[in-house]
Design an enzyme around this catalytic site. Sequence first.
Site, PDB file in Angstrom:
ATOM      1  N   GLU A  57       9.354   0.686  -3.011  1.00 50.74           N
ATOM      2  CA  GLU A  57       9.632  -0.384  -2.203  1.00 50.74           C
ATOM      3  C   GLU A  57      11.188  -0.048  -1.314  1.00 50.74           C
ATOM      4  O   GLU A  57      12.011  -0.861  -1.468  1.00 50.74           O
ATOM      5  CB  GLU A  57      10.158  -1.646  -3.424  1.00 50.74           C
ATOM      6  CG  GLU A  57       8.894  -1.940  -3.981  1.00 50.74           C
ATOM      7  CD  GLU A  57       8.876  -3.074  -4.936  1.00 50.74           C
ATOM      8  OE1 GLU A  57      10.087  -3.606  -5.225  1.00 50.74           O
ATOM      9  OE2 GLU A  57       7.944  -3.302  -5.524  1.00 50.74           O
ATOM     10  N   CYS A  58      11.096   1.053  -0.917  1.00 50.19           N
ATOM     11  CA  CYS A  58      12.559   1.584  -0.219  1.00 50.19           C
ATOM     12  C   CYS A  58      12.261   1.559   1.262  1.00 50.19           C
ATOM     13  O   CYS A  58      10.930   1.599   1.867  1.00 50.19           O
ATOM     14  CB  CYS A  58      12.570   2.907  -0.695  1.00 50.19           C
ATOM     15  SG  CYS A  58      14.120   3.865   0.212  1.00 50.19           S
ATOM     16  N   GLY A  59      13.233   1.301   1.914  1.00 49.24           N
ATOM     17  CA  GLY A  59      13.140   1.483   3.598  1.00 49.24           C
ATOM     18  C   GLY A  59      12.514   2.820   3.950  1.00 49.24           C
ATOM     19  O   GLY A  59      12.166   2.917   5.039  1.00 49.24           O
TER      20      GLY A  59
END
Length: 169
Positions: free
Chosen positions: A35-37
């Site tokens: 769920e990271c950029g």
Amino acid sequence: MTDVFDFSAPLLAGGEQPLAAWRGDVLLIVNVASECGFTPQYEGLQALAERYGERGFRVLGFPCNQFGGQEPGDAGQIRACGTRFGVSFPVFAKVEVNGTEAHPLFRHLKEQAPGALGTQGIKWNFTKFLVGRDGRVIRRFAPQKKPSELVQAIEVALDEPPPGPPSGA
């Protein structure tokens, strides 16, 4: 002297995986998060694995939830993220990369390739460590460095001759 091939880690699917299985290969070890950029970098990492796999290049993903809680899921959720991005490279069980509970592999990687200004701590998800065929850590890359920007360093590492037999063998 210890090298990367002296370590093992639990796989996401279960069981312990010795990194010695890839002795003689060039490795890119990456702390990943679902769920990271930077999560879309999974696609670029997979592209590198496919492009250079036949030459002995391997990407190894290590999920970590230490940065912004961006890997909160269980093994099934982590696997689903990899599937979404077409990942076929090995993904290990969730590890810590900083602090007293840091996995020994990551303690070694950080000692061998400190970050900016000599700091050892990993700053965020998708920090990448390039490891030579001999198990030595060649270089650390910041999370912002896209997988496609690693091509030159990977090719140089792949062009290094494989290590000879251990001394005394």
